[in-house]
Enzyme design. Structure first.
Site, mmCIF file in Angstrom:
data_model
loop_
_atom_site.group_PDB
_atom_site.id
_atom_site.type_symbol
_atom_site.label_atom_id
_atom_site.label_comp_id
_atom_site.label_asym_id
_atom_site.label_seq_id
_atom_site.Cartn_x
_atom_site.Cartn_y
_atom_site.Cartn_z
ATOM 1 N N GLY A 525 0.834 -1.196 0.000
ATOM 2 C CA GLY A 525 0.000 0.000 0.000
ATOM 3 C C GLY A 525 0.864 1.239 0.000
ATOM 4 O O GLY A 525 2.030 1.203 0.388
ATOM 5 N N VAL A 526 0.276 2.338 -0.469
ATOM 6 C CA VAL A 526 0.971 3.613 -0.494
ATOM 7 C C VAL A 526 0.011 4.651 0.050
ATOM 8 O O VAL A 526 -1.162 4.620 -0.281
ATOM 9 C CB VAL A 526 1.357 4.015 -1.937
ATOM 10 N N VAL A 532 4.041 0.777 2.288
ATOM 11 C CA VAL A 532 4.014 -0.408 3.129
ATOM 12 C C VAL A 532 4.480 -1.591 2.288
ATOM 13 O O VAL A 532 3.947 -1.843 1.205
ATOM 14 C CB VAL A 532 2.603 -0.679 3.674
ATOM 15 N N LYS A 546 6.049 -0.698 7.360
ATOM 16 C CA LYS A 546 5.573 0.633 6.953
ATOM 17 C C LYS A 546 6.727 1.608 7.052
ATOM 18 O O LYS A 546 7.236 1.886 8.132
ATOM 19 C CB LYS A 546 4.411 1.069 7.845
ATOM 20 N N ASP A 642 -10.078 7.615 12.879
ATOM 21 C CA ASP A 642 -9.975 7.436 11.438
ATOM 22 C C ASP A 642 -10.506 6.065 11.042
ATOM 23 O O ASP A 642 -9.833 5.288 10.375
ATOM 24 C CB ASP A 642 -8.518 7.634 10.993
#
Ligand SMILES: *[C@@H]1O[C@H](CO)[C@@H](O)[C@H](O)[C@H]1NC(C)=O
Ligand SMILES: *[C@@H]1O[C@H](CO)[C@@H](O)[C@H](O)[C@H]1NC(C)=O
Ligand SMILES: *[C@@H]1O[C@H](CO)[C@@H](O)[C@H](O)[C@H]1NC(C)=O
Ligand SMILES: *[C@@H]1O[C@H](CO)[C@@H](O)[C@H](O)[C@H]1NC(C)=O
Ligand SMILES: *[C@@H]1O[C@H](CO)[C@@H](O)[C@H](O)[C@H]1NC(C)=O
Ligand SMILES: *[C@@H]1O[C@H](CO)[C@@H](O)[C@H](O)[C@H]1NC(C)=O
Ligand SMILES: *[C@@H]1O[C@H](CO)[C@@H](O)[C@H](O)[C@H]1NC(C)=O
Length: 868
Positions: A525-526, A532, A546, A642
């Protein structure tokens, strides 16, 4: 590819707190105004300057052979004729000694060159020092005096650390020195901060040790408005703000706005000392022609002296719009991007709220004697209108390491020993501006600076450097460091959690190996914070690594929060932190690997086969358990802040784990019912009450979780701007359908035939309760959990019944109600800022990454949509 998303830290909207109180007016402790050479006091624009020809006790004057000069020749271009028509003339080294209250002071010097007997100003040349600072060197005031602007005015800001300020005038050679008037006035602390975003070391925050740095005011400019006289400056400060006419490049292109009737709000910690109302009441925007705006920047050009570091403060206040996403622009200083995607409203939360941004830039490129300040619209697809805005500009010069501000001396400074080498750098975080100021307190915990003398402690600085961005010594490491070296890296920290174990410490080399040197093909993931990677440690244990982007402006605080919280929490439904690494300014966290990635990828937008109703219920229940534990399990509840489908991760057995605690806050203690805080979170999931009142409670997470529930049921993003206006925001739309009893008409068509109406009804009711406008009307997470379990029981009971009453394809499924296929960049061709787009009240995109990053990161991702 769907798994790219998820492991991101998010800043979301950054909105200044509205908790402002009546401004306490600044009253300077010292207000020493001297009319030099005057036999009696002189009143200038309502201020009384004491004549130094009277018997003064403060300051005292030590001036052997000094002469009192005066002129009677009228000069119409002088603003203060009475004040400067006399002068004190020094033929030998002389000084004024002021007794002051320690602290930062304005020192203002008035030089009006006039001919007096044999003293011709053309032959006057001298140096001026103030305590340890050289303000002027071989200075010839006559050179700077013109017919139009005969007065040569110099303004400085310096901290007087004890109670004495010695202002020394030293004639050069056989020349003479003179001075017409002096002001020594105390300054509020917030006007000159200690740190700013460094443009010399991009992305870093620098501090210049303001306690022992003197600054010279180069420019105070009221952009788009009239000049502001000292009398009309914020009370007690008496600054002069020039109009920007003389500095704006191609003035015809910009459009000034001045709204003197508007009352500007200064959200705390700002006070009116920062800049007067009139600076914020006026601005310059680009003009009404959106297409023209796309191809230029508003540009201001300021002559400066080479060889110094400059502190640039830009003032902003949105006077013309109160909607997020209307005017998003980039800021450039000296042709360098200072910040991308600034949306004043998203930072301040309101029209007519003041904010500012601080930058530091070193000017040393030969020939670059002009400093450019520019603002221009962010890329076309981002804001509703292509425009930029600026309200005020301040440019200050910092003294060199030798303490000089004198023109020319900066260039002469030995190479590598100019002003900036002493500027300590805080890698990876950004400060400046109203909202960011709120973060400063947090930043103080982690600032670290690159040690000036790297050779000092070579063995220790290498492998076992203290985790400078952490407030705590990590387990087993404090022994390996000498107290001295630890202190030098961390002397400014405040330790918040003593002696806690933050998990395993990884070396950078270990993590390089684990991730095949951060192989891009291993990226999971970005996000706004960084990337990550999938990795393998030790015996083949899979981990998620990460890696914080050291240039990320937002990361430090979130990183720190995440470590602190995660190392304290262990729960089946919370992602576990294995350890971390801090080396070479890297900030890396190592987690359990979640084989099935974020929940969102299992709902829509990817090739992953969608999951069934029972699994969706179980995942929601797991996530609810994790949140329930956060809210109630810890001694002081923790608010996640979040909650969204990309922050709910699934392990190899599809067990849900709540991730990404970067924004979390420790909950209110018993006496309080809420935490007042800047609004953060993700578009589409934000609790409207929190947004309005900036009061954070567990119920804000409950709201966001309600959005997650709707997303799970409807399999569409929380915000999808490609849809018609009533459908853009999932929470609003689904709630409306639920109230009409039509929720099933918008649910994921893939669920049709797989779920029972009873359980969907229960699920819908639960989501509806979560989405109540008032936090007090929303259930606690424990109730949500209970209701979801009930929905699961209803489903299972119905499935076990002989003839399950499944919702089938014959149920009213109106296909026109389904979201249309996603467009890749729906805002792209919005060329003329049409009314449709300007009505759009929430900026968003159907892009799956959108809600994952900070507002500015979002915009830069849109601007630069590589990799999709
Ligand atoms: C001028 O006087 C100040 C103190 O009064 C002293 O520090 C300084 O060295 C003197 N300068 C010269 C050139 O003598
Ligand atoms: C000072 O020098 C300027 C330029 O050299 C000259 O124009 C001016 O007349 C001189 N003033 C006096 C008083 O000598
Ligand atoms: C001024 O200097 C003193 C002593 O160095 C320091 O304690 C104080 O914080 C400084 N004040 C400001 C406003 O920088
Ligand atoms: C201060 O501002 C007021 C109104 O904005 C103006 O009328 C007045 O002339 C100003 N005073 C000075 C000294 O410039
Ligand atoms: C910035 O760019 C402009 C146009 O390219 C150029 O003329 C100017 O010299 C540059 N300014 C600086 C300070 O580099
Ligand atoms: C605005 O200024 C920046 C920095 O000088 C430059 O990179 C950019 O191309 C400019 N934009 C336009 C539209 O001229
Ligand atoms: C300004 O000068 C003082 C010495 O008087 C020095 O300690 C300080 O580091 C200088 N500031 C900067 C930014 O170089």
């Amino acid at each position: 590819m769907g798994m790219r998303v998820g492991w991101t830290l998010c800043l979301g909207l950054l909105v200044a707190t509205t908790a402002w109180t009546v401004q306490s007016q600044f009253v300077p402790a010292d207000n020493l105004l001297i009319a030099c050479g005057a036999p009696a006091s002189v009143t200038d624009n309502g201020r009384v300057f004491m004549g130094d020809g009277t018997t003064l006790t403060n300051p005292t004057l030590d001036a052997p052979g000094a002469v009192v000069g005066s002129t009677t020749v009228p000069n119409a271009n002088l603003a203060n004729p009475k004040l400067v028509q006399q002068a004190r003339i020094f033929t030998a080294n002389s000084s004024y000694t002021f007794t002051v209250t320690p602290g930062r002071h304005f020192v203002r010097l008035y030089f009006f060159p006039f001919v007096f007997t044999s003293f011709s100003p053309n032959s006057s040349m001298f140096s001026v020092t103030a305590n340890q600072y050289r303000l002027l060197n071989d200075f010839k005031p006559a050179v700077y005096s013109t017919d139009a602007r005969p007065l040569v005015f110099k303004e400085y800001s310096l901290n007087v650390s004890d109670s004495t300020l010695v202002l020394n005038f030293d004639p050069s050679g056989t020349s003479y020195a003179f001075i017409n008037a002096i002001e020594v006035v105390s300054m509020p602390d917030d006007v000159v901060p200690d740190r700013a975003i460094s443009l010399t070391q991009l992305g870093a925050v620098a501090t210049w040790g303001s306690a022992n740095t003197a600054l010279e005011m180069m420019y105070h400019v009221n952009v788009g408005g009239p000049s502001v006289s000292p009398q009309n400056d914020s009370a007690g400060l008496y600054r002069t703000w020039q109009a920007d006419d003389g500095y704006i490049f191609s003035a015809a292109l910009g459009q000034p706005t001045y709204q003197p009737a508007t009352t500007i709000v200064y959200p705390l910690p700002l006070t009116e000392s920062i800049a007067p109302q009139s600076v914020y009441q006026s601005c310059r925007t680009m003009g009404p022609t959106t297409t023209a705006n796309a191809i230029f920047n508003l540009t201001w050009i300021f002559p400066i002296d080479l060889g110094y570091t400059y502190f640039v403060r830009l003032h902003f206040c949105e006077l013309l719009s109160s909607t997020i996403g209307q005017r998003i622009f980039n800021i450039y200083v000296n042709n360098q991007t200072a910040e991308n995607g600034i949306d004043v409203i998203s930072k301040t939360g309101h029209a007519d709220y003041a904010m500012y941004r601080d930058y530091l830039i070193r000017m040393e490129t030969p020939g670059a004697t002009k400093l450019w300040v520019q603002v221009g619209p962010a890329a076309s697809s981002v804001s509703a209108i292509r425009d930029a805005l600026l309200n005020g500009i301040e440019i200050w010069k910092l003294n060199t390491t030798q303490g000089s501000l004198a023109t020319g001396v900066g260039i002469a400074a030995p190479a590598g020993d100019g002003g900036s080498s002493n500027v300590k750098t805080f890698v990876g975080a950004g400060v400046g501006g109203a909202a960011a100021l709120a973060l400063v307190a947090g930043l103080i915990f982690f600032f670290c600076y690159k040690k000036k003398n790297k050779g000092l402690n070579p063995a220790k600085s290498k492998k076992h450097a203290p985790p400078a961005w952490l407030p705590l010594p990590h387990h087993g490491m404090s022994n390996t460091m000498s107290t001295a070296s630890y202190k030098s890296g961390t002397g400014s920290y405040v330790s918040t959690v003593q002696g806690s174990n933050l998990g395993r410490y990884f070396t950078f080399a270990e993590l390089q190996e684990a991730t095949n040197n951060f192989d891009e093909s291993l990226i999971l993931g970005v996000g706004g914070f960084g990337k990550v990677f999938k990795g393998e440690i030790d015996d083949g244990t899979k981990v998620a690594v990460k890696r914080g982007n050291p240039c990320s402006e937002q990361g430090l605080t979130e990183f720190q929060t995440e470590i602190e919280l995660l190392s304290k929490l262990r729960h089946r439904h919370l992602v576990s932190l294995i350890g971390y690494c801090e080396e070479h300014s890297e900030m890396i966290l190592v987690y359990d690997y979640m084989a099935n990635g974020p929940l969102r990828g299992h709902l829509y937008g990817t090739e992953i086969p969608p999951i069934g109703w029972k699994q969706r219920l179980e995942i929601c229940i797991g996530a609810a358990r994790g949140l329930h534990y956060l809210h109630t399990g810890a001694a002081q509840g923790i608010i996640h802040r979040d909650v969204k489908t990309t922050n709910i991760l699934l392990d190899e057995n599809l067990v849900a784990k709540v991730a990404d605690f970067g924004l979390s806050k420790t909950g209110p203690s018993l006496e309080q019912t809420h935490i007042s805080t800047a609004v953060k979170g993700s578009f589409g999931y934000l609790d409207p009450e929190y947004f309005r009142r900036q009061q954070l409670t567990e119920k804000s997470d409950v709201y966001s979780f309600g959005v997650v529930l709707m997303e799970v049921l409807c399999a569409r993003p929380a915000i999808n701007p490609a849809l018609s206006r009533d459908q853009v925001n999932l929470a609003e739309w689904a709630l409306q359908k639920q109230k009409q009893g039509l929720l099933e008409t918008i649910m994921d068509p893939k669920l049709v035939g797989m779920c029972t109406p009873e359980s969907v009804r229960k699920f819908g009711e639960t989501a509806e309760k979560c989405l109540q406008e008032q936090g007090s009307d929303r259930p606690a997470m424990g109730d949500v959990l209970w209701n979801l379990e009930h929905a699961l029981q209803l489903h299972e009971a119905a499935m076990q019944a002989e003839q399950p009453n499944l919702m089938d394809a014959s149920a009213p499924m109106v296909s026109s109600l389904m979201p249309p296929p996603m467009l890749s960049h729906p805002l792209d061709d919005d060329d003329d800022g049409s009314s449709e787009s300007s009505e759009r009240h929430i900026l968003g995109s159907d892009d799956e990454d959108l809600e994952d990053a900070s507002a500015s990161a979002v915009f830069s991702q849109l601007v630069n949509p590589q990799g999709r």
